[in-house]
Scaffold this active site. Structure first.
Site, PDB file in Angstrom:
ATOM      1  N   HIS A  71       0.849  -1.189   0.000  1.00 45.02           N
ATOM      2  CA  HIS A  71       0.000   0.000   0.000  1.00 45.02           C
ATOM      3  C   HIS A  71       0.882   1.234   0.000  1.00 45.02           C
ATOM      4  CE1 HIS A  71       0.824  -0.767   4.236  1.00 45.02           C
ATOM      5  NE2 HIS A  71       0.594   0.513   4.483  1.00 45.02           N
ATOM      6  N   HIS A 141      -7.748  -0.634   4.789  1.00 47.96           N
ATOM      7  CA  HIS A 141      -6.725   0.042   5.599  1.00 47.96           C
ATOM      8  C   HIS A 141      -7.015   1.539   5.499  1.00 47.96           C
ATOM      9  CE1 HIS A 141      -3.027   0.732   7.667  1.00 47.96           C
ATOM     10  NE2 HIS A 141      -2.321   1.127   6.624  1.00 47.96           N
ATOM     11  N   ASP A 195       0.506  -8.144  10.291  1.00 43.75           N
ATOM     12  CA  ASP A 195       0.548  -6.810  10.912  1.00 43.75           C
ATOM     13  C   ASP A 195       0.261  -6.931  12.410  1.00 43.75           C
ATOM     14  OD1 ASP A 195       0.052  -4.171  11.716  1.00 43.75           O
ATOM     15  OD2 ASP A 195      -1.627  -3.860  10.332  1.00 43.75           O
ATOM     16  N   HIS A 364     -10.886  10.137  14.891  1.00 44.70           N
ATOM     17  CA  HIS A 364      -9.834   9.293  14.317  1.00 44.70           C
ATOM     18  C   HIS A 364     -10.130   7.835  14.633  1.00 44.70           C
ATOM     19  CE1 HIS A 364      -5.925   7.842  13.059  1.00 44.70           C
ATOM     20  NE2 HIS A 364      -5.771   7.251  14.217  1.00 44.70           N
ATOM     21  N   HIS A 368      -5.213  -0.140  11.777  1.00 48.31           N
ATOM     22  CA  HIS A 368      -4.613  -1.456  12.031  1.00 48.31           C
ATOM     23  C   HIS A 368      -5.522  -2.315  12.893  1.00 48.31           C
ATOM     24  CE1 HIS A 368      -0.655  -0.232  10.448  1.00 48.31           C
ATOM     25  NE2 HIS A 368      -0.956   0.947  10.948  1.00 48.31           N
ATOM     26  N   ASP A 443      19.496  12.751   4.838  1.00 56.33           N
ATOM     27  CA  ASP A 443      19.653  14.109   5.323  1.00 56.33           C
ATOM     28  C   ASP A 443      19.333  15.019   4.152  1.00 56.33           C
ATOM     29  OD1 ASP A 443      20.503  16.375   6.607  1.00 56.33           O
ATOM     30  OD2 ASP A 443      22.620  16.019   6.149  1.00 56.33           O
TER      31      ASP A 443
END
Lengths: 553, 553
Positions: A71, A141, A195, A364, A368, A443
């Site tokens: 995904h 998901h 998962d 929210h 998962h 970086d």
């Protein structure tokens, strides 16, 4: 190497949350599932991103047949451009949206031609990828078009769930394909890689639709502006906010580069429906009253340079927040980001906004599976062996306990570390070796300037060197520099005058920031980092690692 | 100054969580409520504790009549010894347990004679303290013997709640005295200063008794050791764990200096009942089987040198954790401590323990009133004006909204900052001034060595100087130093050879730690800090601020 022995090696994502990457190797041929990145913790000074160690693949660069992406989240696809720079990968597989989002990332890196992008179609049965017969299973998901991956070979059938939840009412109607999972269970799954993120949490996670229902409760009663901050890839959440905005007569504007980009791609591919006249440009929001506006924005994690953080500190060119406005933080802070998120909430509150966040309103849901969903998966698939992935050790251990409760023998439950070599053969599953795996630091110089991105590991570090800039600031009313910044160089051949110049530049930047009343340590660090990095790049063409250390006294 | 005008000045605790301290000033006389400390955020390198700025009181050192302590938590009493060093305070008021715990702290600092400690008795009506007639009201909280404070004067009646919740079934049976609060409301409260910590959270917090019920569910089914970690002052939680241990035939041992001390004091004062034969010394635990043991320990916040952290890393002299053991983390991570707590949980899981924490089991309740409880308080007291205290701005703002919903006029709701001068007079309440308030950093050398504690503000800093030690470490399998540590000195007259010696010492300490496989950045920082501080103290008798910066590459 025997072709009836599958080697599974997690290069990232176990014992941690982030940078998921798993190697599947059979008869010397390699297929990689996911290539994710991680975000640095505070102690990783001067680091923007963290990648898995590609060493194992670089040493076998002619044997990598494909990368399969489950995904579009950063912790599963974000390392792809960096991987393609170092290792030849003929094929990248993913569903339409996953590839669409990955493609734009590859484009930025000038890597569009680096691999064939091939669409993974969950409905169309098996395909050949390297030495495997591979099948994709649709999973729900927090980003659309997610899949599980089934790899079949003489060694057995391995099922990697990817990130998933058991959402029976997903926004796009595309449920986790429990029917197919049950069929696979009946055919026989020899190894389940699952998962583990929420394995500790009892019960079920809520449907994504619940967030839309919360939006429908909250937004119509808002008098001022409404700002909704969520992850830039959370396309369905944006869709749900847009739907309520359209129904309540609000125009929608999107701020935050990644969110604009993702929404555009998702619209073009048909994953989001937005009436053309619903969207306005951020520059045009002054043409509308606050009560006619809904702002979708990035920054739900309090990231220093993100749209919402800049809005909170009154530093955004287009969007401001006033008394009577409402901010919906539709995300949970990733562990380690709590203080930044709290800082944002406090600043927004000071500006007069009411801030609704997941601790106090149902704005929210997790993407998962919780423990009961994992039990459901274990019941559907009835695996012979289980290898929990995607999570810190405590989550893997909790997932292992669930597997044991579901009847998987303790000896067939493998808790791996990054670098564990797990062998699956007709005689079972076991850890046979441990390869050395480190991490690679990225970086970057400013947002979006991907050409200037530098990869760091111990080798490149010794080539480019390290610069540590220590600035002491203090004071009760705002911040002021209390002495000249100090610059420590290591492994840099050019010193002397350049060090002096850097010191002056650091002093100048700091003074300028203080005059602008910018006092956040993180912001000071970002600005110091970018100014010094640019100076050295200009003067020497090199990119040492810059570590800004701000000391408050 | 007019004697019918009360000045209220929060010197700490508003716009933040921690270091609560509020000045009440009338006719030039001062009474201070609470003297708390705060714990540093990660960006406060090299700082152990943060104190309020005592400057306002030091400038008026002859006018401070008393400090009243509402309860025994560090964020309300922890700064008391430091305050007593700087300001003459004739009287310290508090309930029996609060004084008992404060006394032992003053004893450590050699300050037992610095002030008269006078017991506050909630049942016995008003007492004279400075210019006020003061009354104490019993409140339930997560430490026993907590009180609200009512200060009466010609300026009006001010009620400061202290930390509180509406626990109708507290473990000691001593409920929040809603009857007295209602009576005060009827008499008329002119200004309510209320705990805002959980003002954002809808509903009610659970009774402390729920945690005991969870212990009763969990502990009897545990086969191995049971470890319970909570705050060292949470005496009732310890009592509940001990009760279950006694009923299930487990011996109790207590590890962690502060917890042992607090439990002893609470036992001696009669706040905890423990059968004598229930307790064993940590050194004797090997005489018992794991199933016969319950360990109470500190470290619920993942503090680097705490008992639980050392146990988690296999570094505790008496207690270890093995497969089959259960760890109950009976606390919520203070924001900013999440990653440390997660690290502890992962380490304990790797050692084989099952770890139950507040995210996954009902093993913790908050000690602070939620929104419905705050509404109840507002309904009982019916204050003319409200000044939310004790919380970040978002919490104060939420408390302000609750007050407005309860009928307090918007103009009578004051959202202060630290240093705001709030005046209460018969004509009402308003912010009239803002005094300069900074913070004071405390930099201690090792745990418990309070004589060696150094106070830092901008003045002392310029006297003692700053030392920054930068060490670069890296590597995939464990940590190794990649180059010599660098030492930067500022404001130190002795340099040259001493700097070299410090550099060698830092190198030696780091090498030793790496050989012991100690890789945690926080632990490396602590050890570096202490070694260098000791060296400088030995050589020069001075205590510069030491800032250890560990850079991972």
């Amino acid at each position: 190497m025997a072709t009836d022995t599958l080697r599974v090696i997690p290069l990232g994502g176990v014992g941690e949350v982030g940078k998921n990457m798993t190697v599947f190797e059979l008869g010397g041929e390699i297929v990689v599932v996911d290539a994710g990145l991680a975000f640095p913790r505070d102690e990783h000074l001067g680091v923007d991103l963290i990648l898995p160690d590609f060493g194992y693949l670089a040493d076998r660069r002619d044997r990598v047949r494909a990368v399969i992406l489950t995904h579009a989240h950063e912790d599963h696809v974000g390392a792809l451009p960096f991987l393609l720079r170092e290792v030849r990968v003929p094929q990248v597989w993913g569903t339409k949206l996953t590839l669409g989002l990955a493609q734009s990332r590859l484009d930025e890196h000038g890597l569009l031609q680096a691999a064939d992008l091939i669409e993974a179609k969950p409905e169309e049965g098996q395909v050949e990828i390297g030495p495997f017969r591979v099948e994709f299973v649709r999973m729900a998901h927090s980003v659309p078009d997610s899949i599980a991956v089934v790899l079949e070979s003489p060694a057995g059938r391995a099922l990697l769930t990817g990130d998933w939840k058991l959402d029976h009412t997903p926004v796009d109607g595309l449920r986790t394909d429990v029917g197919r999972l049950a069929e696979l269970g009946t055919k026989g799954v020899d190894l389940l890689l699952g998962d583990s993120t929420n394995a500790e949490r009892p019960g079920f996670t809520g449907s994504e639709r619940l967030v839309g229902e919360a939006f429908e409760q909250i937004i119509p009663r808002c008098a001022g502006r409404v700002l909704v901050a969520c992850f830039a890839s959370n396309v369905h959440r944006m869709q749900q906010a847009i739907d309520v905005a359209v129904r309540t007569g609000r125009k929608v504007t999107v701020v935050g580069r990644s969110m604009r980009k993702n929404l555009n791609i998702a619209r073009n591919l048909g994953y989001v429906q937005v009436p053309e006249d619903a969207l306005i440009r951020p520059a045009d929001i002054d043409d509308f009253r606050p009560s006619e506006l809904l702002v979708l924005c990035t920054g739900s994690q309090g990231e220093p340079m993100s749209a919402l953080t800049r809005i909170a500190y009154g530093d955004h060119p287009a969007v401001q927040v006033d008394r009577g406005d409402t901010v919906i933080l539709s995300a949970k802070p990733v562990p380690g980001n709590e203080l930044r998120v709290h800082d944002s909430i406090n600043q927004l509150s000071k500006a007069g906004a009411e801030v609704l966040h997941q601790e106090i309103a149902p704005v929210h849901v997790s993407g998962h599976a919780y423990a009961e969903e994992l039990r459901t998966m274990l019941g559907l698939v009835r695996p012979k062996a289980v290898m929990p992935v995607h999570g810190e050790f405590r989550m893997l251990a909790a997932h292992g306990r669930l597997a044991q409760q579901s009847g998987v023998p303790a000896g067939s439950i493998v808790l791996p570390e990054n670098g564990s070599v797990v062998e699956l053969s007709p005689t079972g599953v076991r850890i046979v070796d441990q390869i050395e795996t480190g991490v690679t630091f990225v970086d970057g110089l400013g947002v979006g300037d991907v050409q200037a991105v530098a990869l760091r590991d111990r080798r490149t570090l010794s080539e480019d060197g390290v610069l540590i800039v220590v600035a002491t600031v203090g004071g009760s009313n705002g911040v002021f520099p209390t002495s000249r910044p100090e610059v420590i160089a290591r492994g840099l051949s050019e010193t002397g005058p350049l060090l002096d110049e850097m010191q002056s530049e650091a002093e100048r930047v700091l003074r300028e920031l203080v005059e602008q009343r910018i006092t956040e340590v993180k912001l000071l660090q970002e600005h110091l980092h970018d100014a010094i990095a640019q100076l050295i790049l200009d003067r020497t063409g090199r990119r040492p690692m810059i570590l800004p250390v701000i000391v408050e006294v």
